[in-house]
Design an enzyme around this catalytic site. Structure first.
Site, PDB file in Angstrom:
ATOM      1  N   GLU A  98      -9.579  -0.015  -4.396  1.00 53.18           N
ATOM      2  CA  GLU A  98      -8.555  -1.041  -4.199  1.00 53.18           C
ATOM      3  C   GLU A  98      -8.739  -1.713  -2.837  1.00 53.18           C
ATOM      4  O   GLU A  98      -9.308  -1.118  -1.921  1.00 53.18           O
ATOM      5  CB  GLU A  98      -7.162  -0.383  -4.230  1.00 53.18           C
ATOM      6  CG  GLU A  98      -6.264  -0.784  -5.383  1.00 53.18           C
ATOM      7  CD  GLU A  98      -5.826  -2.242  -5.402  1.00 53.18           C
ATOM      8  OE1 GLU A  98      -6.609  -3.143  -5.093  1.00 53.18           O
ATOM      9  OE2 GLU A  98      -4.662  -2.470  -5.761  1.00 53.18           O
ATOM     10  N   ASP A 102       0.178  -1.814  -0.480  1.00 47.22           N
ATOM     11  CA  ASP A 102       1.313  -2.446   0.198  1.00 47.22           C
ATOM     12  C   ASP A 102       2.582  -1.673  -0.198  1.00 47.22           C
ATOM     13  O   ASP A 102       2.962  -0.705   0.457  1.00 47.22           O
ATOM     14  CB  ASP A 102       1.325  -3.919  -0.236  1.00 47.22           C
ATOM     15  CG  ASP A 102       2.413  -4.755   0.404  1.00 47.22           C
ATOM     16  OD1 ASP A 102       2.997  -4.315   1.394  1.00 47.22           O
ATOM     17  OD2 ASP A 102       2.671  -5.872  -0.075  1.00 47.22           O
ATOM     18  N   ASP A 158      -6.754 -12.832  -0.539  1.00 43.81           N
ATOM     19  CA  ASP A 158      -6.521 -14.276  -0.580  1.00 43.81           C
ATOM     20  C   ASP A 158      -5.125 -14.683  -0.132  1.00 43.81           C
ATOM     21  O   ASP A 158      -4.203 -13.862  -0.036  1.00 43.81           O
ATOM     22  CB  ASP A 158      -6.709 -14.785  -2.014  1.00 43.81           C
ATOM     23  CG  ASP A 158      -5.520 -14.411  -2.910  1.00 43.81           C
ATOM     24  OD1 ASP A 158      -5.114 -13.229  -2.900  1.00 43.81           O
ATOM     25  OD2 ASP A 158      -4.979 -15.300  -3.593  1.00 43.81           O
TER      26      ASP A 158
HETATM   27  P1  5GP Z   1       1.387  -3.377  -3.957  1.00 40.40           P
HETATM   28  O1  5GP Z   1       1.578  -3.177  -5.427  1.00 40.40           O
HETATM   29  O2  5GP Z   1       0.882  -2.147  -3.234  1.00 40.40           O
HETATM   30  O3  5GP Z   1       2.633  -3.939  -3.315  1.00 40.40           O
HETATM   31  O4  5GP Z   1       0.368  -4.535  -3.783  1.00 40.40           O
HETATM   32  C1  5GP Z   1      -0.962  -4.397  -3.946  1.00 40.40           C
HETATM   33  C2  5GP Z   1      -1.618  -5.741  -4.120  1.00 40.40           C
HETATM   34  O5  5GP Z   1      -0.916  -6.795  -3.451  1.00 40.40           O
HETATM   35  C3  5GP Z   1      -2.983  -5.693  -3.507  1.00 40.40           C
HETATM   36  O6  5GP Z   1      -3.944  -5.275  -4.429  1.00 40.40           O
HETATM   37  C4  5GP Z   1      -3.187  -7.135  -3.047  1.00 40.40           C
HETATM   38  O7  5GP Z   1      -3.752  -7.887  -4.093  1.00 40.40           O
HETATM   39  C5  5GP Z   1      -1.809  -7.641  -2.747  1.00 40.40           C
HETATM   40  N1  5GP Z   1      -1.498  -7.567  -1.307  1.00 40.40           N
HETATM   41  C6  5GP Z   1      -0.729  -6.655  -0.671  1.00 40.40           C
HETATM   42  N2  5GP Z   1      -0.668  -6.908   0.650  1.00 40.40           N
HETATM   43  C7  5GP Z   1      -1.436  -8.005   0.852  1.00 40.40           C
HETATM   44  C8  5GP Z   1      -1.788  -8.756   2.032  1.00 40.40           C
HETATM   45  O8  5GP Z   1      -1.408  -8.496   3.177  1.00 40.40           O
HETATM   46  N3  5GP Z   1      -2.626  -9.824   1.822  1.00 40.40           N
HETATM   47  C9  5GP Z   1      -3.086 -10.179   0.596  1.00 40.40           C
HETATM   48  N4  5GP Z   1      -3.876 -11.239   0.541  1.00 40.40           N
HETATM   49  N5  5GP Z   1      -2.775  -9.489  -0.516  1.00 40.40           N
HETATM   50  C10 5GP Z   1      -1.967  -8.414  -0.393  1.00 40.40           C
END
Ligand code: 5GP
Length: 176
Positions: A98, A102, A158
């Site tokens: 991955e 986040d 992105d």
């Molecule tokens: P989660 O489900 O852990 O909240 O999010 C994971 C996904 O959100 C990651 O695979 C990524 O695509 C996107 N994401 C989370 N934080 C960031 C960030 O700071 N920048 C970008 N560009 N994408 C993020």
């Protein structure tokens, strides 16, 4: 093209050193084994392609497409599968690659989805993790860098589809 102000955050050199270190760890773990490396699209494609080149094991490649940000800067909390795995992983070693953890929702979704297919083992790896943003407990076996709860782009990540081709990671200073 968007004209955001970017602040360099993790240099290309630092990323490449970390990728090598992670590759060595995974080489030790999987030496003389067959392993399926899963690239989580789209964000991890650059990390994935560097990482698998630094792992010395018998690797086959699979791609798993998920979307959770829908082009914005905060996670929707809802994971949508855009491309499922093309082959079964049952009874095989799997490395899940991955870009960033986040809230942890996407990683947990992916882990559950892969575990339901009964692999021999599942090893999870993320280049970045934002510990302060976690909304659910999410254990990841290997993490490259822990970063603050700021939005970052580059090296596969992105903003509205742009900046994935930067060879380094940057913080975005001015959202439009
Ligand atoms: P989660 O489900 O852990 O909240 O999010 C994971 C996904 O959100 C990651 O695979 C990524 O695509 C996107 N994401 C989370 N934080 C960031 C960030 O700071 N920048 C970008 N560009 N994408 C993020």
């Amino acid at each position: 093209m968007t004209n955001l102000t970017l602040k360099p955050y993790i240099s290309e050199e630092k990323i490449q050193l970390k990728v090598k270190e992670l590759g060595e760890t995974l080489t030790k773990q999987f030496k003389n084994e067959k392993v399926i490396a899963i690239c989580v699209l789209k964000g991890s494609f650059m990390f994935y392609s560097d990482l698998i080149r630094s792992i010395n094991a018998d690797i086959t490649c699979e791609f798993f497409g998920v979307a959770s940000y829908h082009g914005g800067t905060s996670s929707s909390g809802e994971v949508k599968v855009t491309l499922d795995l093309a082959s079964p992983v049952e009874n095989q070693h799997v490395i899940l690659v991955e870009d960033i953890v986040d809230t942890g929702l996407t990683m947990n979704y992916l882990k559950n989805s892969i575990m339901s297919r009964k692999p021999k083992s599942l090893t999870t790896i993320a280049l970045l993790e934002k510990p302060d943003a976690l909304k659910v407990k999410c254990d990841v076996d290997h993490v490259g860098f822990k970063i603050p709860n700021d939005f970052v782009v580059g090296y596969g990540l992105d903003y509205q589809g742009y900046y994935r081709n930067l060879p380094y990671i940057a913080q975005v200073q001015n959202f439009q």
